[in-house]
Design an enzyme around this catalytic site. Sequence first.
Site: not given
Length: 273
Positions: A53, A191
């Site tokens: 995204d 992340e």
Amino acid sequence: MSSSNTISPKVVTTHVLQEMKMRNEKISMLTAYDYSMAKILDLAGIDVILVGDSASNVMAGYVTTLPITLDNMIYHASSVQRAVQRALVVVDMPFGSYQGNSREALSSAIRIMKETGCSAVKLEGGEEIVESVQRIISAGIPVMGHLGLMPQSINKFGTYAVRAQSTEEAEKLIHDAKKLQDAGCFALVLEKIPAELATKVANSISIPVIGIGAGGGVDGQVLVLHDMLGINQDFSPRFLRRYHNLFQEITNSVQSYIRDVKSKDFPSKNEQY
Ligand code: KIV
């Protein structure tokens, strides 16, 4: 092998990724959002293509990943899948397509699978999304988890700083990773968290852990294609290795073209009918 610069066409499945973890072979993953780039990545031998995204940022120019829609993601993912013969293609479920409840999550995941032909979906979140993860997996759709910095929650945290630096946050991340594994996720993205913590997670769960800004002790690495190729110049976190300066290369080519048009050098006699 079909040519000297392409690799074996063996198709990458979630099972293949699991085997790679078991034999300690690192997994390579990059983002792609369109047919032409996906074709290059696939022929180059990338293991996993993520239709991230992050398309919201690098393709559409939004500041965050929040505005991109399910229809937009389906458009990008089906373009990518048409180019790919070998890599596993994973599609990000966009903000708003799964957070409501697990039924909504399943129907969004089914749309992605039916309308793109891709192989798996990725969702951001820990224990709070486990019910949705289980419902999606029980419909036969493989799910990749995503913990640590979760860009869809930027408005909650207010910063893109390194996550899980406190003991409390680190313990929650380890707990969430186990919950996602137990729910049936086939892999997990971590992340922007401390490398030591990421290594600990990768060693304590059996599914592959793919890091971005999470150090080298995990089972694979992912980067955003436009960042690693140097197309996007506005983003320079410490974890980013730039392999090219495509912004400059493309600028040079466009300026050469402009010069050739203005000077009437292009087209030449050989470039016309
Ligand atoms: O959207 C994306 O590109 C991602 C990667 C940064 C892992 O989720």
